[in-house]
Design an enzyme around this catalytic site. Structure first.
Site, PDB file in Angstrom:
ATOM      1  N   ASN A  54       0.856  -1.189   0.000  1.00 53.03           N
ATOM      2  CA  ASN A  54       0.000   0.000   0.000  1.00 53.03           C
ATOM      3  C   ASN A  54       0.888   1.235   0.000  1.00 53.03           C
ATOM      4  O   ASN A  54       1.838   1.320   0.778  1.00 53.03           O
ATOM      5  CB  ASN A  54      -0.892   0.000   1.241  1.00 53.03           C
ATOM      6  CG  ASN A  54      -1.864  -1.177   1.252  1.00 53.03           C
ATOM      7  OD1 ASN A  54      -2.337  -1.603   0.202  1.00 53.03           O
ATOM      8  ND2 ASN A  54      -2.140  -1.706   2.424  1.00 53.03           N
ATOM      9  N   GLY A  71      -4.014   3.367   0.931  1.00 51.98           N
ATOM     10  CA  GLY A  71      -4.378   2.775   2.216  1.00 51.98           C
ATOM     11  C   GLY A  71      -3.201   2.535   3.142  1.00 51.98           C
ATOM     12  O   GLY A  71      -3.303   1.760   4.088  1.00 51.98           O
ATOM     13  N   SER A  96      -0.905   2.977   6.182  1.00 46.61           N
ATOM     14  CA  SER A  96      -1.099   3.542   7.521  1.00 46.61           C
ATOM     15  C   SER A  96       0.193   3.653   8.316  1.00 46.61           C
ATOM     16  O   SER A  96       0.242   4.370   9.313  1.00 46.61           O
ATOM     17  CB  SER A  96      -2.124   2.719   8.303  1.00 46.61           C
ATOM     18  OG  SER A  96      -1.663   1.399   8.503  1.00 46.61           O
ATOM     19  N   HIS A 144       6.644  -1.461   3.393  1.00 50.97           N
ATOM     20  CA  HIS A 144       6.381  -2.835   3.820  1.00 50.97           C
ATOM     21  C   HIS A 144       5.587  -3.570   2.759  1.00 50.97           C
ATOM     22  O   HIS A 144       4.771  -2.987   2.054  1.00 50.97           O
ATOM     23  CB  HIS A 144       5.654  -2.889   5.163  1.00 50.97           C
ATOM     24  CG  HIS A 144       4.430  -2.028   5.247  1.00 50.97           C
ATOM     25  ND1 HIS A 144       4.495  -0.660   5.425  1.00 50.97           N
ATOM     26  CD2 HIS A 144       3.115  -2.327   5.155  1.00 50.97           C
ATOM     27  CE1 HIS A 144       3.274  -0.167   5.462  1.00 50.97           C
ATOM     28  NE2 HIS A 144       2.420  -1.145   5.292  1.00 50.97           N
TER      29      HIS A 144
HETATM   30  P1  5GP Z   1      -0.556  -0.492   5.835  1.00 56.15           P
HETATM   31  O1  5GP Z   1      -1.975  -0.188   6.197  1.00 56.15           O
HETATM   32  O2  5GP Z   1       0.354   0.680   6.122  1.00 56.15           O
HETATM   33  O3  5GP Z   1      -0.375  -1.036   4.460  1.00 56.15           O
HETATM   34  O4  5GP Z   1      -0.119  -1.689   6.773  1.00 56.15           O
HETATM   35  C1  5GP Z   1       0.326  -1.508   8.077  1.00 56.15           C
HETATM   36  C2  5GP Z   1       0.113  -2.812   8.781  1.00 56.15           C
HETATM   37  O5  5GP Z   1       0.851  -2.780   9.979  1.00 56.15           O
HETATM   38  C3  5GP Z   1      -1.343  -3.095   9.163  1.00 56.15           C
HETATM   39  O6  5GP Z   1      -1.766  -4.300   8.558  1.00 56.15           O
HETATM   40  C4  5GP Z   1      -1.302  -3.176  10.681  1.00 56.15           C
HETATM   41  O7  5GP Z   1      -2.151  -4.166  11.200  1.00 56.15           O
HETATM   42  C5  5GP Z   1       0.153  -3.489  10.970  1.00 56.15           C
HETATM   43  N1  5GP Z   1       0.653  -3.001  12.241  1.00 56.15           N
HETATM   44  C6  5GP Z   1       0.459  -1.763  12.769  1.00 56.15           C
HETATM   45  N2  5GP Z   1       1.086  -1.657  13.950  1.00 56.15           N
HETATM   46  C7  5GP Z   1       1.691  -2.861  14.161  1.00 56.15           C
HETATM   47  C8  5GP Z   1       2.491  -3.370  15.246  1.00 56.15           C
HETATM   48  O8  5GP Z   1       2.780  -2.696  16.233  1.00 56.15           O
HETATM   49  N3  5GP Z   1       2.947  -4.649  15.124  1.00 56.15           N
HETATM   50  C9  5GP Z   1       2.647  -5.431  14.040  1.00 56.15           C
HETATM   51  N4  5GP Z   1       3.128  -6.669  14.025  1.00 56.15           N
HETATM   52  N5  5GP Z   1       1.889  -4.979  13.006  1.00 56.15           N
HETATM   53  C10 5GP Z   1       1.422  -3.706  13.078  1.00 56.15           C
END
Ligand code: 5GP
Length: 115
Positions: free
Chosen positions: A88, A94, A96, A101
């Site tokens: 993302n 999307g 966050s 990653h």
């Molecule tokens: P994005 O929405 O940026 O593509 O994905 C971020 C991801 O990081 C989300 O799926 C969320 O659940 C995960 N995430 C956020 N904070 C943490 C954390 O402290 N530990 C882990 N293992 N995952 C996290």
């Protein structure tokens, strides 16, 4: 540079725990804290890069290395029936967490198109 360190940088630095599945000199993989599928792992570079738009030509080896690890992780995670790799990027994408990653999702039939 203490205030704007992301949660993923804190995981890299060992300040926040994570369920690791892979660790080498360039990258780290760990289970997502809020899994969207039976298997949901995040693969991140140890280098601080905000997202795909933050990549430069200097990162070619790093990206090649990370992509080459994906099938090894998939095998380790038992994803012989297939899986999805997602990055993302930015608000509309999307994203966050502002540290590049790749989501590795699997363990069930995934729908297309995504929401
Ligand atoms: P994005 O929405 O940026 O593509 O994905 C971020 C991801 O990081 C989300 O799926 C969320 O659940 C995960 N995430 C956020 N904070 C943490 C954390 O402290 N530990 C882990 N293992 N995952 C996290």
């Amino acid at each position: 540079m203490t205030n704007n360190r992301t949660i993923f940088k804190k995981i890299i630095d060992g300040e926040i725990p994570a369920k690791l599945v892979y660790d080498d000199e360039m990258c780290l993989a760990f289970h997502d804290v809020s899994p969207q599928a039976p298997v949901h792992v995040l693969l991140i570079p140890k280098k601080v890069i905000r997202n795909l738009d933050g990549l430069s030509a200097d990162d070619r080896d790093l990206m090649g290395h990370m992509l080459s690890i994906v099938p090894l992780l998939a095998q380790k995670l038992g994803l012989s029936e297939g899986y999805r790799l997602v990055a993302n990027c930015g608000a509309n994408g999307g994203q966050s967490v502002d540290h590049l990653h790749f989501h590795i999702l699997g363990g069930r039939q995934l729908n297309w198109p995504p929401g």
